[in-house]
Design a protein around this motif. Sequence first.
Motif, PDB file in Angstrom:
ATOM      1  N   ALA A 119       3.065  12.686   5.775  1.00 46.45           N
ATOM      2  CA  ALA A 119       3.381  13.694   4.763  1.00 46.45           C
ATOM      3  C   ALA A 119       2.477  13.543   3.545  1.00 46.45           C
ATOM      4  O   ALA A 119       2.007  14.532   2.972  1.00 46.45           O
ATOM      5  N   LEU A 120       2.215  12.309   3.135  1.00 42.92           N
ATOM      6  CA  LEU A 120       1.328  12.071   1.993  1.00 42.92           C
ATOM      7  C   LEU A 120      -0.089  12.543   2.299  1.00 42.92           C
ATOM      8  O   LEU A 120      -0.789  13.071   1.422  1.00 42.92           O
ATOM      9  N   ALA A 121      -0.534  12.362   3.554  1.00 43.61           N
ATOM     10  CA  ALA A 121      -1.882  12.791   3.942  1.00 43.61           C
ATOM     11  C   ALA A 121      -2.023  14.306   3.899  1.00 43.61           C
ATOM     12  O   ALA A 121      -3.139  14.831   3.720  1.00 43.61           O
ATOM     13  N   GLU A 122      -0.921  15.017   4.051  1.00 44.21           N
ATOM     14  CA  GLU A 122      -0.967  16.483   4.015  1.00 44.21           C
ATOM     15  C   GLU A 122      -1.008  17.019   2.582  1.00 44.21           C
ATOM     16  O   GLU A 122      -1.335  18.185   2.366  1.00 44.21           O
ATOM     17  N   GLY A 123      -0.654  16.181   1.609  1.00 49.37           N
ATOM     18  CA  GLY A 123      -0.687  16.614   0.221  1.00 49.37           C
ATOM     19  C   GLY A 123      -2.091  16.529  -0.354  1.00 49.37           C
ATOM     20  O   GLY A 123      -3.039  16.099   0.307  1.00 49.37           O
ATOM     21  N   ASP A 124      -2.204  16.920  -1.621  1.00 55.50           N
ATOM     22  CA  ASP A 124      -3.530  16.896  -2.252  1.00 55.50           C
ATOM     23  C   ASP A 124      -3.671  15.813  -3.315  1.00 55.50           C
ATOM     24  O   ASP A 124      -4.756  15.599  -3.838  1.00 55.50           O
ATOM     25  N   ARG A 125      -2.571  15.140  -3.651  1.00 54.60           N
ATOM     26  CA  ARG A 125      -2.641  14.030  -4.593  1.00 54.60           C
ATOM     27  C   ARG A 125      -1.699  12.923  -4.131  1.00 54.60           C
ATOM     28  O   ARG A 125      -0.488  13.113  -4.157  1.00 54.60           O
ATOM     29  N   PRO A 126      -2.261  11.799  -3.689  1.00 49.33           N
ATOM     30  CA  PRO A 126      -3.694  11.478  -3.624  1.00 49.33           C
ATOM     31  C   PRO A 126      -4.389  12.216  -2.481  1.00 49.33           C
ATOM     32  O   PRO A 126      -3.726  12.739  -1.585  1.00 49.33           O
ATOM     33  N   ARG A 127      -5.719  12.219  -2.510  1.00 47.44           N
ATOM     34  CA  ARG A 127      -6.500  12.792  -1.414  1.00 47.44           C
ATOM     35  C   ARG A 127      -6.631  11.720  -0.346  1.00 47.44           C
ATOM     36  O   ARG A 127      -7.571  10.940  -0.343  1.00 47.44           O
ATOM     37  N   LEU A 128      -5.667  11.713   0.555  1.00 45.14           N
ATOM     38  CA  LEU A 128      -5.487  10.594   1.476  1.00 45.14           C
ATOM     39  C   LEU A 128      -5.917  10.955   2.893  1.00 45.14           C
ATOM     40  O   LEU A 128      -5.509  11.988   3.436  1.00 45.14           O
ATOM     41  N   ASP A 129      -6.726  10.067   3.480  1.00 45.29           N
ATOM     42  CA  ASP A 129      -7.067  10.142   4.905  1.00 45.29           C
ATOM     43  C   ASP A 129      -6.486   8.912   5.588  1.00 45.29           C
ATOM     44  O   ASP A 129      -6.734   7.776   5.153  1.00 45.29           O
ATOM     45  N   VAL A 130      -5.710   9.127   6.652  1.00 44.06           N
ATOM     46  CA  VAL A 130      -5.047   8.023   7.352  1.00 44.06           C
ATOM     47  C   VAL A 130      -5.631   7.877   8.747  1.00 44.06           C
ATOM     48  O   VAL A 130      -5.750   8.867   9.484  1.00 44.06           O
ATOM     49  N   THR A 131      -5.967   6.649   9.109  1.00 48.22           N
ATOM     50  CA  THR A 131      -6.421   6.331  10.462  1.00 48.22           C
ATOM     51  C   THR A 131      -5.542   5.222  11.013  1.00 48.22           C
ATOM     52  O   THR A 131      -5.518   4.112  10.465  1.00 48.22           O
ATOM     53  N   TYR A 132      -4.806   5.529  12.074  1.00 45.42           N
ATOM     54  CA  TYR A 132      -3.994   4.513  12.750  1.00 45.42           C
ATOM     55  C   TYR A 132      -4.813   3.893  13.872  1.00 45.42           C
ATOM     56  O   TYR A 132      -5.520   4.594  14.609  1.00 45.42           O
ATOM     57  N   VAL A 133      -4.700   2.571  14.009  1.00 43.52           N
ATOM     58  CA  VAL A 133      -5.434   1.848  15.046  1.00 43.52           C
ATOM     59  C   VAL A 133      -4.432   0.989  15.818  1.00 43.52           C
ATOM     60  O   VAL A 133      -3.763   0.132  15.227  1.00 43.52           O
TER      61      VAL A 133
ATOM     62  N   LEU B 224       0.834  -1.197   0.000  1.00 42.58           N
ATOM     63  CA  LEU B 224       0.000   0.000   0.000  1.00 42.58           C
ATOM     64  C   LEU B 224       0.871   1.250   0.000  1.00 42.58           C
ATOM     65  O   LEU B 224       0.540   2.251  -0.654  1.00 42.58           O
ATOM     66  N   ARG B 225       2.002   1.209   0.703  1.00 38.49           N
ATOM     67  CA  ARG B 225       2.948   2.330   0.656  1.00 38.49           C
ATOM     68  C   ARG B 225       3.447   2.525  -0.767  1.00 38.49           C
ATOM     69  O   ARG B 225       3.556   3.655  -1.248  1.00 38.49           O
ATOM     70  N   ALA B 226       3.777   1.410  -1.448  1.00 37.41           N
ATOM     71  CA  ALA B 226       4.267   1.517  -2.818  1.00 37.41           C
ATOM     72  C   ALA B 226       3.227   2.194  -3.712  1.00 37.41           C
ATOM     73  O   ALA B 226       3.559   3.041  -4.553  1.00 37.41           O
ATOM     74  N   MET B 227       1.958   1.829  -3.530  1.00 43.16           N
ATOM     75  CA  MET B 227       0.895   2.429  -4.344  1.00 43.16           C
ATOM     76  C   MET B 227       0.710   3.902  -4.026  1.00 43.16           C
ATOM     77  O   MET B 227       0.561   4.737  -4.924  1.00 43.16           O
ATOM     78  N   LEU B 228       0.724   4.255  -2.740  1.00 42.75           N
ATOM     79  CA  LEU B 228       0.553   5.652  -2.353  1.00 42.75           C
ATOM     80  C   LEU B 228       1.715   6.508  -2.853  1.00 42.75           C
ATOM     81  O   LEU B 228       1.520   7.637  -3.315  1.00 42.75           O
ATOM     82  N   ARG B 229       2.933   5.978  -2.758  1.00 38.64           N
ATOM     83  CA  ARG B 229       4.094   6.707  -3.249  1.00 38.64           C
ATOM     84  C   ARG B 229       3.977   6.937  -4.760  1.00 38.64           C
ATOM     85  O   ARG B 229       4.297   8.007  -5.269  1.00 38.64           O
ATOM     86  N   HIS B 230       3.516   5.918  -5.465  1.00 40.09           N
ATOM     87  CA  HIS B 230       3.344   6.016  -6.917  1.00 40.09           C
ATOM     88  C   HIS B 230       2.287   7.056  -7.261  1.00 40.09           C
ATOM     89  O   HIS B 230       2.460   7.859  -8.194  1.00 40.09           O
ATOM     90  N   MET B 231       1.171   7.070  -6.515  1.00 40.73           N
ATOM     91  CA  MET B 231       0.125   8.072  -6.751  1.00 40.73           C
ATOM     92  C   MET B 231       0.674   9.480  -6.560  1.00 40.73           C
ATOM     93  O   MET B 231       0.410  10.382  -7.375  1.00 40.73           O
ATOM     94  N   ALA B 232       1.431   9.670  -5.486  1.00 43.56           N
ATOM     95  CA  ALA B 232       1.976  10.999  -5.210  1.00 43.56           C
ATOM     96  C   ALA B 232       2.958  11.433  -6.289  1.00 43.56           C
ATOM     97  O   ALA B 232       2.929  12.582  -6.757  1.00 43.56           O
TER      98      ALA B 232
END
Length: 438
Positions: free
Chosen positions: A356-370, A320-328
């Motif tokens: 840091a990715l959640a603070e950007g606008d692409r992707p429009r990412l919301d992160v929830t840690y549990v 999932l990190r690889a995908m998010l990095r690619h999107m950004a």
Amino acid sequence: MRNSVLPVIAYAALALVPLAVVTVFGSLGGYADYIYELGRSFALIVFAVLLLQPVLAGRFREITEPYGLDMVVNFHKYMGVTALCLIIAHPLLLALGGRGLKLLTSLSVPWEIWLGKAALLLLLIQAGASLFRKRLGLDFERWRRLHDILAPTILVLAAVHSYFIGGDLKYVPGMRELWVVALLGSAGVFVYHRFIRPKRLPRYTVRSVEPAAQNVWTVTLAPPDGRSPRYEPGQFHFLTFRSDHVPEEEHHFTISSSPTEAAIIASTIKESGDFTRHVGSIAPGDTARVHGPFGRYSYVFEDAEVPLVFIAGGIGITPLRAMLRHMADTGADRRVALLYACKTEADIVFRAELDALAEGDRPRLDVTYVLSRPDEGWSGSRGHIDTALIRECCAGMLDEAVFFVCGPEGMAKAVLGSLTELGVPMSRIRREEFLLLD
């Protein structure tokens, strides 16, 4: 769709070739009993299925790309179980069809029969070791060595048994020649996959080994030609390290880097077993054979307009990190909700990067840690990812989002149960299975 259907058609056609040849060119006049004929037919199908098993396990891209290697390997497992069931029925049907119970109970049977019985016994051992490997305490390498001994032995025993005792092979023109050619072809695939291709794989150089979280390391590799490796974000590969600190064994790991990170490829590995507990000792300058990439666990295979929900547990964050990095890096305008479960705050992998990715606008990412074992100062979500949390974090997305689930088996099953409860169909859930790969 066409490319994904052709391998299935080819497999079915090859598996039924012996039976088809006998049906078209054979004479059934001396075998009037249906039960007896069914028993013989089962044997023909089983031998063809066993011949095709090395092809399914051979990681040939033409076969794995349409479905993903995990699906192909699981099909390999299920066809092995199917072959076992059919071959158990084979002597029973022959006995009931006129050969009598002495075929099963007598010790005074021809040597060809004994070879068949030996093949059946070894196939039972093979299936038992594969299905119950962890319960039997067999690590992957020992199981693989056993598998590599038993599989060709079973094929040879079955081939010799049928070659000398099979009426179809004796009386149908070309059947014995077909048997020999098919056996040699299957053996050739096995030898190529296990012994020839591994020596021809490119050898990458370890550039760095860096801590990514508590007991988690990112191993970065550089290709021998300096070119950027070709893969999709979220895929995995097989690595065989040559190092003084880890055994020279092949293991699969998710590629945690993105194709946008030029001239490197990385895997982020948790210390969790006899092999991986030494991964932090791998040193820059060590080398690794790389076989891959494999898999279809990637957002790039999905509709570009569909929102995504990533649900990860522990080290399952890596694809999932690889995908998010690619999107950004590519400026992908995707809406993504990430639910990431760990035991403690120290176990969160890629924490700074995800924030840091959640603070950007692409992707429009919301992160929830549990966190299931949070410290007293933790102000985020506690416990586990459950139905209520998914509903809360995915408001407005449940009816259309594609869900990517990656984590420990227990966690993944619980999440799948929650998604089912929320009405998410399996057609919108992505998960890779590695039951026969580790």
